[in-house]
Enzyme design. Structure first.
Site, PDB file in Angstrom:
ATOM      1  N   GLU A 111     -43.560 -56.250  37.440  1.00 17.58           N
ATOM      2  CA  GLU A 111     -42.218 -55.834  37.847  1.00 17.58           C
ATOM      3  C   GLU A 111     -42.331 -55.134  39.193  1.00 17.58           C
ATOM      4  OE1 GLU A 111     -38.979 -52.717  36.075  1.00 17.58           O
ATOM      5  OE2 GLU A 111     -39.516 -54.424  34.798  1.00 17.58           O
ATOM      6  N   TYR A 169     -26.200 -58.633  29.038  1.00 14.17           N
ATOM      7  CA  TYR A 169     -27.175 -59.409  28.282  1.00 14.17           C
ATOM      8  C   TYR A 169     -26.650 -59.717  26.879  1.00 14.17           C
ATOM      9  CZ  TYR A 169     -31.147 -58.896  31.515  1.00 14.17           C
ATOM     10  OH  TYR A 169     -32.008 -58.966  32.574  1.00 14.17           O
ATOM     11  N   ARG A 192     -29.916 -44.021  24.761  1.00 12.93           N
ATOM     12  CA  ARG A 192     -29.257 -43.783  26.050  1.00 12.93           C
ATOM     13  C   ARG A 192     -27.764 -44.059  25.957  1.00 12.93           C
ATOM     14  NH1 ARG A 192     -31.572 -47.209  30.934  1.00 12.93           N
ATOM     15  NH2 ARG A 192     -31.169 -48.857  29.402  1.00 12.93           N
TER      16      ARG A 192
END
Length: 318
Positions: free
Chosen positions: A310, A189, A137
């Protein structure tokens, strides 16, 4: 802040078969299609989750892609078959196709993306399929993609690897990206989570200039800072996820000067790694005050292999 205008809803989400929907998320079994997601429906509304954005001005379907445009919003769905090239190359191709469809259009702004592909946790370390997906991506997106990145969800679907599926909400104007003060922005992150950090914001605020703002929450899990919490305890994980969702709604309330709450949920999805956790999840979600009839429970793999649940949702301001 701009004074809200008395407008009808620019966007509306309902579990109903709306013929003029921008796009319909279909979670029922069937032949692969850009709008059909291979996550088993465990409970909740049986009808498709329809996203309506007013009168359609254009819609079309071709091999591996579906799109529909309204006045303010558009939805684009892209499905790319995996080949021997692997998940990284397939993710790059899927995002290239998405951007080719979106950027030159009347709705060039990417606000919300859903990423679905099977075996998301297969592989160890940087060879994990989710980490390789993130690399692909990042290789494909343009400079505008991360300033700020769209809200997003990435879930592992049922079955064997076969395709990468993207479903995107786009707009004619930018929206307001949101971060959660309890969590490190995903795009920051540290290296331990892969060579490329995930490219998404925690949520997005839409239509803040109207009397019906909506908050779209990204996939939200049991993470505080950047560290997974309550590994092995799905009940505690879901409570932490709901706490994160509440914190995000509070941020949306500050940004919009309106009130977002769990009770004013328009649609919620709960992804469970293990179907046997359904009863626990339903009990906690109902106790949180979220309307039962607006919650869809799905079998899906969380992108962090140590986590079991989630959630994501759409909320309307009061």
């Amino acid at each position: 802040m701009t004074t809200p205008t008395a407008t009808a809803d620019r966007l509306r989400i309902a579990h109903a078969d709306l013929a003029d929907a921008l796009i319909r998320f279909d979670f029922e079994p069937g032949e692969p299609a850009p709008q059909r997601v291979a996550c088993e429906r465990l409970d909740g509304p049986a009808q498709a989750e329809s996203w309506w954005g007013g009168e359609l001005t254009e819609s079309a379907e071709t091999t591996g892609a579906v799109w529909a445009h309204g006045e303010h919003y558009a939805m684009v769905a892209v499905s790319v078959d995996e080949t021997e090239a692997g998940i990284e190359a397939t993710a790059a191709e899927a995002y290239q196709r998405l951007l080719i469809a979106v950027r030159p259009s009347r709705h060039p702004y990417l606000l919300r993306i859903w990423n679905y592909f099977a075996a998301i946790n297969d592989g160890q370390g940087d060879a994990e399929r989710y980490r390789k997906f993130c690399v692909g991506r990042a290789r494909a997106v343009d400079g505008a993609f991360n300033h700020p990145p769209p809200a997003a969800t990435a879930i592992g679907t049922d079955g064997a690897p076969g395709r990468v599926q993207l479903i995107a909400l786009c707009a004619s104007a930018p929206a307001i990206a949101l971060e959660n003060p309890r969590q490190t922005p995903a795009w920051r992150y540290p290296r331990e989570y892969g060579p490329v950090p995930p490219g998404f914001s925690r949520g997005v605020l839409l239509d803040a200039d109207t009397d019906t703002p909506r908050l779209l929450a990204s996939g939200t899990a049991s993470i505080v800072g950047h560290v997974s919490q309550h590994v092995g305890d799905v009940e505690a994980q879901l409570k932490e996820s709901l706490a994160n969702l509440s914190a995000l709604l509070a941020e949306g309330s500050k940004k919009s000067q309106r009130e977002f709450s769990l009770e004013n949920c328009e649609a919620l999805r709960v992804y469970l790694r293990k179907p046997e956790d359904l009863a626990v999840a339903e009990s906690l979600v109902v106790a949180a005050g979220i309307p039962r009839e607006r919650v869809l429970y799905l079998r899906g793999d969380v992108c962090r292999r140590e986590l079991d649940v989630e959630i994501e949702g759409v909320f309307v301001a009061t």
